[in-house]
Design a protein around this motif. Structure first.
Motif, PDB file in Angstrom:
ATOM      1  N   ASN A 191      42.010  28.625  44.032  1.00 59.93           N
ATOM      2  CA  ASN A 191      40.909  27.369  44.810  1.00 59.93           C
ATOM      3  C   ASN A 191      40.417  28.319  45.964  1.00 59.93           C
ATOM      4  OD1 ASN A 191      42.530  25.040  43.449  1.00 59.93           O
ATOM      5  ND2 ASN A 191      44.489  25.658  44.554  1.00 59.93           N
ATOM      6  N   ILE A 192      40.534  29.023  45.790  1.00 61.34           N
ATOM      7  CA  ILE A 192      39.096  29.923  46.706  1.00 61.34           C
ATOM      8  C   ILE A 192      37.950  30.627  45.892  1.00 61.34           C
ATOM      9  CG2 ILE A 192      38.220  31.636  48.138  1.00 61.34           C
ATOM     10  CD1 ILE A 192      41.352  31.417  49.409  1.00 61.34           C
ATOM     11  N   LYS A 193      36.890  30.351  46.525  1.00 62.68           N
ATOM     12  CA  LYS A 193      35.831  30.346  45.613  1.00 62.68           C
ATOM     13  C   LYS A 193      35.584  31.717  45.752  1.00 62.68           C
ATOM     14  CE  LYS A 193      30.796  28.873  44.329  1.00 62.68           C
ATOM     15  NZ  LYS A 193      29.394  28.086  45.861  1.00 62.68           N
ATOM     16  N   LEU A 194      34.960  32.348  44.386  1.00 65.69           N
ATOM     17  CA  LEU A 194      34.918  34.254  44.242  1.00 65.69           C
ATOM     18  C   LEU A 194      33.721  34.477  43.797  1.00 65.69           C
ATOM     19  CD1 LEU A 194      38.160  35.505  42.786  1.00 65.69           C
ATOM     20  CD2 LEU A 194      37.940  35.178  45.483  1.00 65.69           C
ATOM     21  N   ILE A 195      32.469  34.819  43.847  1.00 69.13           N
ATOM     22  CA  ILE A 195      31.673  35.538  44.041  1.00 69.13           C
ATOM     23  C   ILE A 195      31.277  37.046  43.873  1.00 69.13           C
ATOM     24  CG2 ILE A 195      28.831  34.897  44.464  1.00 69.13           C
ATOM     25  CD1 ILE A 195      29.416  32.599  45.532  1.00 69.13           C
ATOM     26  N   GLN A 196      31.152  37.225  42.850  1.00 73.87           N
ATOM     27  CA  GLN A 196      30.798  38.552  42.410  1.00 73.87           C
ATOM     28  C   GLN A 196      29.677  39.413  42.874  1.00 73.87           C
ATOM     29  OE1 GLN A 196      32.386  40.719  41.102  1.00 73.87           O
ATOM     30  NE2 GLN A 196      31.016  42.457  41.145  1.00 73.87           N
ATOM     31  N   GLY A 197      29.812  40.650  43.459  1.00 71.84           N
ATOM     32  CA  GLY A 197      28.605  40.804  44.858  1.00 71.84           C
ATOM     33  C   GLY A 197      28.903  42.164  43.901  1.00 71.84           C
ATOM     34  N   LEU A 253      34.561  34.090  49.348  1.00 74.20           N
ATOM     35  CA  LEU A 253      34.619  35.478  49.265  1.00 74.20           C
ATOM     36  C   LEU A 253      33.398  35.941  48.632  1.00 74.20           C
ATOM     37  CD1 LEU A 253      38.302  35.098  49.001  1.00 74.20           C
ATOM     38  CD2 LEU A 253      36.918  35.217  50.632  1.00 74.20           C
ATOM     39  N   ILE A 254      32.378  36.807  48.860  1.00 79.15           N
ATOM     40  CA  ILE A 254      32.053  37.840  47.820  1.00 79.15           C
ATOM     41  C   ILE A 254      32.007  38.776  48.101  1.00 79.15           C
ATOM     42  CG2 ILE A 254      29.260  38.234  47.347  1.00 79.15           C
ATOM     43  CD1 ILE A 254      30.042  35.142  50.027  1.00 79.15           C
ATOM     44  N   GLY A 255      32.331  39.572  46.446  1.00 78.73           N
ATOM     45  CA  GLY A 255      32.160  41.552  47.143  1.00 78.73           C
ATOM     46  C   GLY A 255      33.107  41.951  45.201  1.00 78.73           C
ATOM     47  N   ASP A 256      33.972  43.021  45.007  1.00 78.36           N
ATOM     48  CA  ASP A 256      34.270  43.079  44.257  1.00 78.36           C
ATOM     49  C   ASP A 256      35.204  42.216  43.921  1.00 78.36           C
ATOM     50  OD1 ASP A 256      36.234  44.117  41.487  1.00 78.36           O
ATOM     51  OD2 ASP A 256      35.209  46.426  42.606  1.00 78.36           O
ATOM     52  N   VAL A 257      34.957  41.691  42.668  1.00 77.97           N
ATOM     53  CA  VAL A 257      35.665  40.114  42.325  1.00 77.97           C
ATOM     54  C   VAL A 257      37.190  40.572  41.949  1.00 77.97           C
ATOM     55  CG1 VAL A 257      36.833  38.413  40.660  1.00 77.97           C
ATOM     56  CG2 VAL A 257      34.887  38.541  41.579  1.00 77.97           C
ATOM     57  N   GLU A 258      37.117  41.625  41.257  1.00 79.31           N
ATOM     58  CA  GLU A 258      38.277  42.458  40.360  1.00 79.31           C
ATOM     59  C   GLU A 258      39.704  43.400  41.824  1.00 79.31           C
ATOM     60  OE1 GLU A 258      40.268  46.502  37.877  1.00 79.31           O
ATOM     61  OE2 GLU A 258      37.654  45.474  37.193  1.00 79.31           O
ATOM     62  N   LYS A 259      39.053  43.768  42.961  1.00 81.06           N
ATOM     63  CA  LYS A 259      39.857  44.226  43.856  1.00 81.06           C
ATOM     64  C   LYS A 259      39.973  43.261  44.725  1.00 81.06           C
ATOM     65  CE  LYS A 259      37.505  48.800  44.434  1.00 81.06           C
ATOM     66  NZ  LYS A 259      36.339  49.860  44.909  1.00 81.06           N
ATOM     67  N   ILE A 260      39.342  42.682  44.680  1.00 81.79           N
ATOM     68  CA  ILE A 260      39.663  40.730  45.893  1.00 81.79           C
ATOM     69  C   ILE A 260      40.851  40.300  45.293  1.00 81.79           C
ATOM     70  CG2 ILE A 260      39.526  38.427  46.752  1.00 81.79           C
ATOM     71  CD1 ILE A 260      36.356  39.523  46.710  1.00 81.79           C
ATOM     72  N   ALA A 286      31.375  38.606  53.090  1.00 79.25           N
ATOM     73  CA  ALA A 286      30.525  39.797  52.929  1.00 79.25           C
ATOM     74  C   ALA A 286      31.141  40.805  52.624  1.00 79.25           C
ATOM     75  CB  ALA A 286      28.831  39.835  53.353  1.00 79.25           C
ATOM     76  N   ALA A 287      31.252  40.986  51.160  1.00 86.92           N
ATOM     77  CA  ALA A 287      32.120  41.904  50.606  1.00 86.92           C
ATOM     78  C   ALA A 287      33.536  42.068  51.316  1.00 86.92           C
ATOM     79  CB  ALA A 287      31.404  43.362  51.707  1.00 86.92           C
ATOM     80  N   ALA A 288      34.163  41.340  50.479  1.00 88.24           N
ATOM     81  CA  ALA A 288      35.596  40.646  50.962  1.00 88.24           C
ATOM     82  C   ALA A 288      36.796  41.743  50.125  1.00 88.24           C
ATOM     83  CB  ALA A 288      35.561  39.400  50.796  1.00 88.24           C
ATOM     84  N   GLN A 289      36.737  42.819  49.889  1.00 88.31           N
ATOM     85  CA  GLN A 289      37.717  43.746  49.964  1.00 88.31           C
ATOM     86  C   GLN A 289      38.278  44.328  50.044  1.00 88.31           C
ATOM     87  OE1 GLN A 289      34.147  43.042  48.174  1.00 88.31           O
ATOM     88  NE2 GLN A 289      33.344  45.772  47.982  1.00 88.31           N
ATOM     89  N   ASP A 290      38.497  43.501  51.432  1.00 92.95           N
ATOM     90  CA  ASP A 290      39.406  44.839  52.539  1.00 92.95           C
ATOM     91  C   ASP A 290      41.098  43.759  52.591  1.00 92.95           C
ATOM     92  OD1 ASP A 290      39.037  46.600  55.219  1.00 92.95           O
ATOM     93  OD2 ASP A 290      39.952  44.690  55.743  1.00 92.95           O
ATOM     94  N   LYS A 291      41.392  45.046  53.003  1.00 90.52           N
ATOM     95  CA  LYS A 291      42.984  43.761  52.634  1.00 90.52           C
ATOM     96  C   LYS A 291      43.546  43.222  53.820  1.00 90.52           C
ATOM     97  CE  LYS A 291      47.799  45.188  52.649  1.00 90.52           C
ATOM     98  NZ  LYS A 291      48.900  45.877  52.504  1.00 90.52           N
TER      99      LYS A 291
END
Length: 299
Positions: free
Chosen positions: A67-73, A47-54, A23-28
């Motif tokens: 190959n990683i599933k990204l979901i926009q939060g 990975l759920i979060g800000d897809v652009e930042k991720i 949850a909220a994966a946009q963290d380095k």
């Protein structure tokens, strides 16, 4: 029995990759640990979060996310909600906190409609690898429950026992610690510990208390004090009376004894990985591996 944190990593490598909803994966720092865990074959992340930042962070880290599933939060609550729903629906096996407050995530975990609520109590379990101790040492609860009553402590013990059993500990030894080993009405921790020691926690679980910390971890201390015990010097789980005690012991092990560690929240339908920014990369990886191990044991 698993006696080292690296052994957890090695064991989960041999298990089919567990799906981890973040949850909220946009963290380095979090993403670094996730990418490392994925490379080791421990997890298949969602990975759920800000897809652009991720995506930006992945480029900085030079990691391939094709190959990683990204979901926009849309916001932090939405990230938490979507992550929890993935686990409750069975699309993911366990959960991890990213760049959001713990309270936001746990509110969704406890949501009656779609959350991961059980009849247990959420509690934090730390697993420490200390050079001066002969096996892994579990500590609970130094992270969630402030001053649990005796009934809550029963649930906290049961949660920790599940972690111990996932580590292949055949006979789980629990010490309910207090300032002394004699029961005193003036010290509620001793009264609770005595009552806890008289409960049944299932097969091959020994609970003793009250024990001072030295009696829990040292056979020599027990010998000197002529204290008869089945757990002294060989304890698997330390149950603390309050959050301050657990927090103090845990940080002492980390900063004074250079202990390695992994942490997990138990009591929900699936384990929740909750790491701190102050945690090392190694600790984050171990926590993910521990979550994957526990999640696999539930299947």
């Amino acid at each position: 029995m698993i006696k080292k944190l690296d052994e957890i990593v090695e064991k989960v490598k041999s298990i089919s990759s567990m799906k981890l909803a973040v949850a909220a994966a946009q963290d380095k720092e979090v993403l670094q640990a996730i990418f490392d865990a994925k490379k080791k074959g421990i997890i298949d992340p969602i990975l759920i979060g800000d897809v652009e930042k991720i995506t930006e962070i992945a480029k900085i880290l030079e990691e391939d996310i094709d190959n990683i599933k990204l979901i926009q939060g849309d916001d932090l609550k939405d990230c938490a909600q979507k992550a929890v729903k993935l686990v409750s629906s069975g699309e993911a096996d366990f959960l991890m906190k990213g760049l959001l407050d713990t309270s936001i995530l746990l509110k969704e975990v406890l949501n009656k409609e779609y959350g991961l609520r059980t009849d247990s109590l959420l509690s934090h379990v730390m697993v420490y690898e200390v050079l001066s101790y002969h096996k892994l040492l579990l500590l609970t609860d130094g992270g969630m429950n402030i001053a649990p009553d005796v009934n809550q402590k029963v649930k906290i013990i049961n949660n920790a026992v599940k972690v111990a059993k996932s580590l292949d500990i055949k006979e789980v030894k629990v010490a309910c610690i207090a300032a002394k080993e004699k029961v005193s009405e003036k010290m509620i921790a001793t009264v609770d510990a005595k009552e806890l020691s008289e409960n049944n926690y299932g097969e091959n679980v020994i609970v003793e208390g009250p024990l001072a910390f030295d009696l829990a971890v040292s056979k020599e201390a027990a010998k000197i004090k002529k204290f008869e015990s089945r757990v002294s010097g060989d304890v698997d789980i330390i149950l603390v009376p309050t959050i301050e005690v657990g927090n103090g012991i845990g940080k002492s092990l980390t900063y004074m004894a250079n202990a390695k560690s992994a942490g997990i929240i138990m009591g929900a339908k699936a384990p929740v990985v909750l790491v701190s920014r102050a945690d090392t990369h190694e600790s984050k990886l171990y926590s993910i591996a521990l979550g994957a191990l526990i999640a696999s044991s539930k299947k």
